[in-house]
Design a protein around this motif. Structure first.
Motif, PDB file in Angstrom:
ATOM      1  N   GLY A  59       1.638   7.936  -3.832  1.00 58.67           N
ATOM      2  CA  GLY A  59       0.769   7.885  -2.637  1.00 58.67           C
ATOM      3  C   GLY A  59       0.929   6.602  -1.838  1.00 58.67           C
ATOM      4  O   GLY A  59       0.143   6.343  -0.937  1.00 58.67           O
ATOM      5  N   ALA A  61       1.763   2.235  -1.234  1.00 64.02           N
ATOM      6  CA  ALA A  61       1.286   0.947  -1.740  1.00 64.02           C
ATOM      7  C   ALA A  61      -0.170   1.112  -2.173  1.00 64.02           C
ATOM      8  O   ALA A  61      -0.875   1.992  -1.670  1.00 64.02           O
ATOM      9  CB  ALA A  61       1.397  -0.100  -0.644  1.00 64.02           C
ATOM     10  N   ILE A  63      -3.614   0.492  -1.783  1.00 68.08           N
ATOM     11  CA  ILE A  63      -4.383  -0.052  -0.659  1.00 68.08           C
ATOM     12  C   ILE A  63      -5.453  -1.033  -1.145  1.00 68.08           C
ATOM     13  O   ILE A  63      -5.787  -1.988  -0.460  1.00 68.08           O
ATOM     14  CB  ILE A  63      -5.027   1.092   0.159  1.00 68.08           C
ATOM     15  N   ARG A  64      -5.955  -0.804  -2.354  1.00 70.55           N
ATOM     16  CA  ARG A  64      -7.005  -1.710  -2.858  1.00 70.55           C
ATOM     17  C   ARG A  64      -6.473  -3.128  -3.049  1.00 70.55           C
ATOM     18  O   ARG A  64      -7.233  -4.094  -2.990  1.00 70.55           O
ATOM     19  CB  ARG A  64      -7.567  -1.184  -4.179  1.00 70.55           C
ATOM     20  N   GLY A 100       4.520   3.734   1.256  1.00 70.27           N
ATOM     21  CA  GLY A 100       5.477   3.063   0.377  1.00 70.27           C
ATOM     22  C   GLY A 100       6.152   4.040  -0.580  1.00 70.27           C
ATOM     23  O   GLY A 100       7.273   3.788  -1.035  1.00 70.27           O
ATOM     24  N   ARG A 275     -13.818   8.592   1.715  1.00 70.08           N
ATOM     25  CA  ARG A 275     -13.878   9.045   0.327  1.00 70.08           C
ATOM     26  C   ARG A 275     -15.250   8.763  -0.291  1.00 70.08           C
ATOM     27  O   ARG A 275     -15.748   9.561  -1.078  1.00 70.08           O
ATOM     28  CB  ARG A 275     -12.749   8.390  -0.475  1.00 70.08           C
ATOM     29  N   LYS A 279     -18.718  11.343  -2.221  1.00 66.89           N
ATOM     30  CA  LYS A 279     -19.445  11.131  -3.483  1.00 66.89           C
ATOM     31  C   LYS A 279     -20.918  10.925  -3.157  1.00 66.89           C
ATOM     32  O   LYS A 279     -21.485   9.857  -3.387  1.00 66.89           O
ATOM     33  CB  LYS A 279     -18.845   9.923  -4.202  1.00 66.89           C
TER      34      LYS A 279
HETATM   35  C1  LIG Z   1      -3.041  12.630   0.094  1.00 64.37           C
HETATM   36  C2  LIG Z   1      -3.654  11.635  -0.882  1.00 64.37           C
HETATM   37  C3  LIG Z   1      -2.584  10.818  -1.552  1.00 64.37           C
HETATM   38  C4  LIG Z   1      -4.417  12.396  -1.977  1.00 64.37           C
HETATM   39  O1  LIG Z   1      -5.491  13.108  -1.403  1.00 64.37           O
HETATM   40  P1  LIG Z   1      -6.605  13.788  -2.305  1.00 64.37           P
HETATM   41  O2  LIG Z   1      -5.959  14.558  -3.396  1.00 64.37           O
HETATM   42  O3  LIG Z   1      -7.537  14.482  -1.376  1.00 64.37           O
HETATM   43  O4  LIG Z   1      -7.360  12.609  -3.038  1.00 64.37           O
HETATM   44  P2  LIG Z   1      -8.188  11.418  -2.426  1.00 64.37           P
HETATM   45  O5  LIG Z   1      -9.622  11.638  -2.683  1.00 64.37           O
HETATM   46  O6  LIG Z   1      -7.791  11.121  -1.051  1.00 64.37           O
HETATM   47  O7  LIG Z   1      -7.674  10.207  -3.312  1.00 64.37           O
HETATM   48  C5  LIG Z   1      -7.923  10.169  -4.710  1.00 64.37           C
HETATM   49  C6  LIG Z   1      -8.189   8.747  -5.106  1.00 64.37           C
HETATM   50  O8  LIG Z   1      -7.000   7.988  -4.923  1.00 64.37           O
HETATM   51  C7  LIG Z   1      -7.258   6.853  -4.106  1.00 64.37           C
HETATM   52  N1  LIG Z   1      -6.028   6.561  -3.351  1.00 64.37           N
HETATM   53  C8  LIG Z   1      -5.291   7.422  -2.666  1.00 64.37           C
HETATM   54  N2  LIG Z   1      -4.219   6.822  -2.143  1.00 64.37           N
HETATM   55  C9  LIG Z   1      -4.304   5.536  -2.525  1.00 64.37           C
HETATM   56  C10 LIG Z   1      -3.490   4.388  -2.300  1.00 64.37           C
HETATM   57  N3  LIG Z   1      -2.354   4.459  -1.588  1.00 64.37           N
HETATM   58  N4  LIG Z   1      -3.891   3.225  -2.837  1.00 64.37           N
HETATM   59  C11 LIG Z   1      -5.015   3.145  -3.561  1.00 64.37           C
HETATM   60  N5  LIG Z   1      -5.840   4.189  -3.818  1.00 64.37           N
HETATM   61  C12 LIG Z   1      -5.464   5.360  -3.287  1.00 64.37           C
HETATM   62  C13 LIG Z   1      -8.410   7.287  -3.234  1.00 64.37           C
HETATM   63  O9  LIG Z   1      -9.100   6.185  -2.737  1.00 64.37           O
HETATM   64  C14 LIG Z   1      -9.240   8.085  -4.237  1.00 64.37           C
HETATM   65  O10 LIG Z   1      -9.922   7.197  -5.066  1.00 64.37           O
HETATM   66  P3  LIG Z   1     -11.501   6.997  -4.901  1.00 64.37           P
HETATM   67  O11 LIG Z   1     -12.080   8.366  -4.926  1.00 64.37           O
HETATM   68  O12 LIG Z   1     -11.681   6.339  -3.563  1.00 64.37           O
HETATM   69  O13 LIG Z   1     -11.902   6.133  -6.026  1.00 64.37           O
HETATM   70  C15 LIG Z   1      -4.652  10.739  -0.140  1.00 64.37           C
HETATM   71  O14 LIG Z   1      -5.377   9.976  -1.054  1.00 64.37           O
HETATM   72  C16 LIG Z   1      -4.008   9.799   0.817  1.00 64.37           C
HETATM   73  O15 LIG Z   1      -3.735  10.177   1.935  1.00 64.37           O
HETATM   74  N6  LIG Z   1      -3.812   8.540   0.394  1.00 64.37           N
HETATM   75  C17 LIG Z   1      -3.322   7.483   1.234  1.00 64.37           C
HETATM   76  C18 LIG Z   1      -1.849   7.583   1.459  1.00 64.37           C
HETATM   77  C19 LIG Z   1      -1.397   6.443   2.310  1.00 64.37           C
HETATM   78  O16 LIG Z   1      -1.919   6.182   3.352  1.00 64.37           O
HETATM   79  N7  LIG Z   1      -0.389   5.740   1.824  1.00 64.37           N
HETATM   80  C20 LIG Z   1       0.124   4.575   2.490  1.00 64.37           C
HETATM   81  C21 LIG Z   1      -0.459   3.355   1.881  1.00 64.37           C
HETATM   82  S1  LIG Z   1       0.020   1.876   2.732  1.00 64.37           S
HETATM   83  C22 LIG Z   1       1.615   1.688   2.289  1.00 64.37           C
HETATM   84  O17 LIG Z   1       2.133   2.447   1.528  1.00 64.37           O
HETATM   85  C23 LIG Z   1       2.300   0.518   2.864  1.00 64.37           C
HETATM   86  C24 LIG Z   1       3.581   0.313   2.585  1.00 64.37           C
HETATM   87  C25 LIG Z   1       4.287  -0.846   3.083  1.00 64.37           C
HETATM   88  C26 LIG Z   1       3.673  -2.040   2.467  1.00 64.37           C
HETATM   89  C27 LIG Z   1       4.568  -3.138   2.450  1.00 64.37           C
HETATM   90  C28 LIG Z   1       3.867  -4.165   1.690  1.00 64.37           C
HETATM   91  C29 LIG Z   1       4.280  -5.452   2.165  1.00 64.37           C
HETATM   92  C30 LIG Z   1       3.102  -6.340   2.218  1.00 64.37           C
HETATM   93  C31 LIG Z   1       3.534  -7.579   2.836  1.00 64.37           C
HETATM   94  C32 LIG Z   1       2.533  -8.095   3.741  1.00 64.37           C
HETATM   95  C33 LIG Z   1       3.067  -9.339   4.298  1.00 64.37           C
HETATM   96  C34 LIG Z   1       2.128  -9.975   5.140  1.00 64.37           C
HETATM   97  C35 LIG Z   1       1.551 -11.168   4.538  1.00 64.37           C
HETATM   98  C36 LIG Z   1       1.769 -12.270   5.453  1.00 64.37           C
HETATM   99  C37 LIG Z   1       0.992 -13.460   5.043  1.00 64.37           C
HETATM  100  O18 LIG Z   1      -0.217 -13.343   4.820  1.00 64.37           O
HETATM  101  O19 LIG Z   1       1.612 -14.521   4.966  1.00 64.37           O
END
Ligand SMILES: CC(C)(COP(=O)(O)OP(=O)(O)OC[C@H]1O[C@@H](n2cnc3c(N)ncnc32)[C@H](O)[C@@H]1OP(=O)(O)O)[C@@H](O)C(=O)NCCC(=O)NCCSC(=O)/C=C/CCCCCCCCCCCCC(=O)O
Length: 716
Positions: A59, A61, A63-64, A100, A275, A279
């Motif tokens: 799913g 990176a 996000i937390r 990610g 989300r 709940k």
């Molecule tokens: C479709 C889903 C995946 C699933 O949907 P569903 O089955 O309906 O379930 P949900 O209820 O939505 O989710 C279940 C629980 O899972 C938690 N969840 C879901 N996805 C994530 C996640 N990615 N991270 C953490 N937790 C997640 C969700 O909260 C539920 O838990 P709870 O009930 O809340 O307890 C759906 O969940 C969905 O769509 N998810 C999100 C998908 C998404 O958006 N993914 C992209 C994430 S961002 C990413 O990937 C970024 C990538 C690039 C990052 C590069 C990193 C580099 C960092 C460098 C920064 C440099 C800057 C710093 C500079 C400086 O400060 O100097």
């Protein structure tokens, strides 16, 4: 974490473990780095497959983790290292490959997915861009035009569409991991250069600059003031014009700005709010995880005006069979013609097959006797609704859930005229009901946990964001809207124009200012409510104080002049005839306002944009605090989800309560005190706000806990 296993033969299998969606936490990244090293070092391994545990690839990176310091191996070098591996690496995608997760898959040399998998780069919806090489690799794989679409919208695509776009190499209806293993064995030893996306040129149309300019102006228009979509277009411009390494440098630079922005924090808060509201919990202790929902397969909708029609379509799209009842023959005939077309259009928009024959139309209330749930959507008139509920209670079989689509009337009063008050809840949809995501599920003191759970579950099936709220006039959304509208009218009295107020709100990020919105929904809606409340109408004296409070009769006078908004071609603005959409300033309105001020001895003053925003938004926010104090909403996330999904609050500002936290509670309190006036009770700072400030303004995430504690100690 990630586990490493060597399958019989020569394939290494790396499995991501981090339930529920295998997000790329520090432990998972460390696990992948270690496992890739092991596969590289093992001379017996000729190829590698990466998959996710429990049928979910990844799913994205975690996000937390974004809220704290970044620990563990960074994502970007990890992804580069995978692409550089000199043995073929395939991603076996089941469930989801998002953000990610997809970027990880793009670093692999091959991508094989199950047909039910969903893929996408939704980072833009979290205020970010695909910052692990996704903004540079995806356009090189599928071309600039398609990548612009996926990355700036963040939309999810099916495996079939991903295959067509060229994101995937193969799609299977059977086990994707088995197929990937078989596949990498077959390509072991083959050259990999052309499979490393970073080495490929980016396919671009000839008029690349004009395409990028067009997309840029589209995203600026669509998400006013949002930074991430603009940064996504800039990153893709870099992909189209620069070598990969320089493109990555641009991606990093843009990501650094976004990552630390308030907008990213707001959008990530909005993700979790959505989300949190699922709940739900009630003051009685009933909760989402201790209450059982009924599965509804047959429902009825009473009243086929605009709202009723949308609700019928929303239900039918889930496959529920619907009895659609309208007692006025003309309205019924029109609905029978219009609703199937709406259903077909909406199914097409969602890329679904039109559900066959699930709607039956009737003019007879008796025909709802066999359904499991009824949604009443008749005219917003209490005596009419009471009649309908009494009738339903005698017609429906015992145990039928009776719901009202009222936008603010007393649910408890409706429940009281039925035989089973526990089975009555509000299901407040927003127009157009088959499109808008918000559903307020309103519980009265007697609503049973089962009734609330069923309405919430039904909302989820319809793709809605359901928020359980308590019963009070206007519930949450409309109750907060009242002081907002009131301040907008007062500002007109004091010298502002409708356009000035609207521009300030649109600049803030609302798709439409309050007066344009009022013209769209019809000025008569509020007029009718104010008449019912005895605030206006025959016999009510035309003063600027009513029922002991400041009152602006301006909107009533507009209605009396026949200016009901777009439908009459004239409202706060003028339009090209009835039903016109383009709002133009109307000299009539300016003369009307001047005359009004002169009649009431008001002298127009110049009003700043800052004052407009403070008066309108802080009045609304203050009512939000009152709502939390009254336990009508369980927490700030509930209010914020309602405003983001139902009232056009800009998502990149998180919601009104999140915004209050960002502005600073102390400042909100100080400004409310400044604008406060004894005859405008909505501006009197709420006790909860005062207590939060006194407690040192804890962050929004802590308010729920604070409120519960205050309640226990009877401070609220
Ligand atoms: C479709 C889903 C995946 C699933 O949907 P569903 O089955 O309906 O379930 P949900 O209820 O939505 O989710 C279940 C629980 O899972 C938690 N969840 C879901 N996805 C994530 C996640 N990615 N991270 C953490 N937790 C997640 C969700 O909260 C539920 O838990 P709870 O009930 O809340 O307890 C759906 O969940 C969905 O769509 N998810 C999100 C998908 C998404 O958006 N993914 C992209 C994430 S961002 C990413 O990937 C970024 C990538 C690039 C990052 C590069 C990193 C580099 C960092 C460098 C920064 C440099 C800057 C710093 C500079 C400086 O400060 O100097």
């Amino acid at each position: 974490m990630a586990t490493y296993s060597r399958l019989p033969g020569s394939v290494a299998l790396i499995t991501l473990h981090n339930p529920p969606v295998n997000a790329l936490s520090a432990a998972v990244r460390q696990g992948i780095v270690d496992a890739v090293q092991r596969a590289l070092k093992d001379p017996k391994v000729t190829s590698v497959v990466i998959c996710g545990q429990n049928g979910k690839f990844c799913g994205g990176a975690d996000i937390r983790e974004f809220a704290g310091p970044m620990l563990g191996p960074p994502l970007v070098p990890m992804i580069h290292a995978i692409e550089a591996v000199d043995k073929p690496v395939a991603a076996a995608i089941e469930g989801v490959a998002l953000g990610g997760g997809l970027e990880l898959a793009l670093a692999c040399h091959y991508r094989i997915a199950h047909s039910k998998a969903v893929l996408g780069l939704p980072e833009v919806t979290l205020g970010l861009l695909p910052g692990a090489g996704g903004s540079q690799r995806l356009p090189r794989l599928i071309g600039l035009t398609a990548a612009l679409d996926l990355i700036t919208t963040g939309r999810h695509v099916s495996a079939a569409e991903a295959l067509k776009l060229g994101v995937l190499d193969q799609v299977t209806d059977s086990n994707a991991v088995d197929l990937a293993v078989e596949f990498v064995r077959s390509v072991a030893g083959q050259p990999l250069d052309s499979r490393r996306l970073s080495t490929l040129p980016c396919p671009c149309p000839p008029d690349v600059d004009s395409l990028l300019d067009k997309v840029m102006s589209k995203v600026r228009q669509r998400s006013r003031g949002a930074l991430a979509p603009v940064a996504c277009v800039r990153a893709l411009r870099a992909a189209a014009s620069l070598p990969y390494a320089q493109g990555m440098e641009k991606e990093r630079e843009l990501m650094a700005t976004l990552f630390n922005s308030g907008q990213a924090r707001a959008l990530q808060y909005a993700f979790f709010s959505q989300r949190v509201v699922g709940k739900w919990s009630l003051p009685s202790g009933a909760r989402w995880d201790n209450s059982t929902a009924r599965i509804i397969s047959k429902a009825a909708v009473i009243g086929l005006g605009t709202m009723g029609r949308g609700i019928v379509v929303a239900l039918a799209l889930t496959g529920i069979s619907v009895v659609a009842v309208e007692t006025q023959e003309k309205q019924l005939a029109e609905a029978s013609r219009v609703v199937p077309a709406m259903l077909q259009r909406e199914a097409g928009r969602r890329r679904l097959a039109t559900p066959p024959g699930v709607i039956s139309f009737s003019s007879n209330l008796q025909d709802v006797s066999e359904v499991e749930l009824v949604i009443e959507a008749v005219f917003e008139d209490m005596s009419l609704k009471l009649q309908v509920f009494k009738h339903l209670s005698s017609v429906c079989r015992p145990g039928t859930l009776l719901c009202s689509n009222t936008s603010g009337l007393d649910i408890d009063q409706l429940a009281a005229v039925t035989q089973s008050p526990g089975l009555v809840v509000g299901m407040h949809f927003f127009a157009p009901a088959h499109v808008m995501k918000l559903l307020e599920v309103v519980y009265g003191p007697r609503s049973s946990p089962e009734a609330v759970a069923t309405a919430m579950q039904l909302g989820k099936r319809m793709g809605k964001v359901g928020v359980a709220v308590g019963n009070c006039p206007g519930f949450v959304g409309n109750r907060m809207l009242k002081p907002y509208l009131e301040q907008a009218n007062f500002l007109l009295e004091e010298g502002a124009t409708p356009r000035q107020v609207d521009e300030a709100l649109e600049e803030f990020g609302f798709p439409m200012g309050v007066f344009r919105m009022s013209d769209l929904s019809g000025l008569d809606v509020g007029w009718r409510i104010r008449k019912e409340a005895g605030l206006t109408g025959p016999g009510v004296e035309s003063t600027r104080t009513r029922q002991g409070r400041r009152y602006s009769p301006l909107p009533d006078q507009m209605c009396e002049a026949g200016r009901l908004g777009q439908k009459t071609g004239k409202g706060w603005y003028q339009y090209d005839g009835p039903g016109g959409r383009v709002a133009r300033s109307d000299p009539w309105v300016h003369i009307f306002l001047e005359t009004y001020r002169a009649e009431h001895g008001l002298v127009a003053r110049s009003i700043t944009l800052e004052e407009i925003l403070e008066r309108c938004l802080y009045a609304l926010i203050n009512e939000g605090f009152n709502i939390l104090q009254d336990a009508v909403a369980a927490g700030p996330e509930d209010i914020d989800a309602i405003y983001v999904f139902g009232y056009g609050w800009p998502r990149h500002r998180g919601g009104p309560m999140f915004h209050a936290d960002q502005v600073g509670l102390g400042r909100i309190l100080q400004r409310l005190n400044q604008h406060s006036h004894p005859d405008v009770p909505h501006l009197k700072p709420s006790t909860l706000l005062r207590r939060l400030v006194a407690a040192g303004s804890p962050p929004v995430q802590k308010w729920r806990e604070f409120i519960n504690k205050e309640r226990v100690h009877s401070q609220l």
